[in-house]
Design a protein around this motif. Structure first.
Motif, short mmCIF file in Angstrom:
data_model
loop_
_atom_site.label_atom_id
_atom_site.label_comp_id
_atom_site.label_asym_id
_atom_site.label_seq_id
_atom_site.Cartn_x
_atom_site.Cartn_y
_atom_site.Cartn_z
N ASP A 172 0.78 -1.08 0.01
CA ASP A 172 -0.01 -0.07 0.06
C ASP A 172 0.93 1.25 0.07
O ASP A 172 0.43 2.34 -0.46
CB ASP A 172 -0.79 0.00 1.25
N GLY A 173 2.07 1.14 0.40
CA GLY A 173 3.04 2.16 0.58
C GLY A 173 4.36 1.88 0.60
O GLY A 173 4.82 0.76 0.80
N TYR A 174 5.12 3.03 -0.08
CA TYR A 174 6.65 2.49 0.01
C TYR A 174 7.38 4.18 0.32
O TYR A 174 7.12 4.91 -0.33
CB TYR A 174 6.94 2.31 -1.61
N THR A 175 8.21 3.80 1.17
CA THR A 175 8.99 5.07 1.52
C THR A 175 10.51 4.85 1.44
O THR A 175 10.97 3.61 1.77
CB THR A 175 8.90 5.27 3.23
N ILE A 176 11.28 5.72 1.10
CA ILE A 176 12.77 5.68 1.15
C ILE A 176 13.38 6.86 1.61
O ILE A 176 13.05 7.89 1.05
CB ILE A 176 13.34 5.35 -0.16
#
Length: 219
Positions: A172-176
């Motif tokens: 549902d989400g991707y952070t970096i």
């Protein structure tokens, strides 16, 4: 002797040809303030993070003047975490972003406002993916210090941003956060992010940029 001499000359030509071919396929990429070969960058980055894993947050404090903590809070705010979500935090071995997402999902106030049920909470999974095992070990220890050593919502995965082990359309989400600069082939990392995200999933990247104000730029 003549045969040996010919063999040596031929061997030398083959080696020179191989070096030439290798140079054609070896592109330069940035590492700090210098250009290095692509095949060298991952090793150099790995060495750096192996050495600074235990003091990584202090390093970010120095580089950002402590603002990285506020930026990460805003990052998670933009993400709008929800109970039952499947989220992937890449290059986040220390858990700094993952813990904020966890706290947001399990917030008593948020749960009351959204009328969250326990089943949805139990289905929440926050994957912390990092290529460096030392960084992951720091995150796991921090999780233990928070009483979250065996928490099933936090999953620690050793993996490469350019070749993720997760299924298509699974997140549902991707952070970096402060990690895209350390990737050798950014286009591959972005393609992988796109692949694993569900339709409508959120991609958020936090990164330092160049300072334009002369005085601060010099500092």
């Amino acid at each position: 002797m003549a045969l040996r001499s010919v063999s040596r000359r031929l061997g030398s030509r083959i080696l020179n040809h191989r070096s030439f071919v290798a140079s054609l396929h070896s592109h330069a990429t940035s590492f700090g303030f210098q250009e290095v070969k692509e095949e060298e960058k991952s090793k150099l980055v790995g060495n750096v993070f192996t050495n600074v894993a235990s003091s990584y947050d202090i390093m970010n404090d120095v580089m950002s003047g402590g603002l990285h903590r506020l930026w990460k809070e805003r990052l998670v705010g933009k993400l709008s975490p929800f109970a039952g979500m499947k989220h992937l935090d890449v290059a986040g071995g220390t858990g700094d972003v993952a813990f904020r997402i966890y706290d947001a999902v399990y917030s008593v106030k948020r749960r009351a406002l959204q009328k969250v049920d326990e089943v949805s909470l139990e289905e929440t999974q926050i994957y912390v993916c990092d290529i460096n095992p030392n960084m992951l070990n720091v995150g796991k220890q921090r999780a233990a210090d928070r009483g979250l050593r065996d928490n099933k919502s936090l999953v620690w995965v050793e993996g490469d941003a350019e070749a993720l082990s997760f299924d298509d359309n699974s997140m549902d989400g991707y952070t970096i956060a402060f990690g895209i600069r350390n990737v050798t082939h950014i286009e591959k990392a972005l393609a992988e992010a796109y692949r694993v995200l569900k339709r409508g999933g959120r991609f958020l990247c936090l990164e330092l940029s160049h300072v334009e104000i002369p005085v601060f730029k010099n500092l």
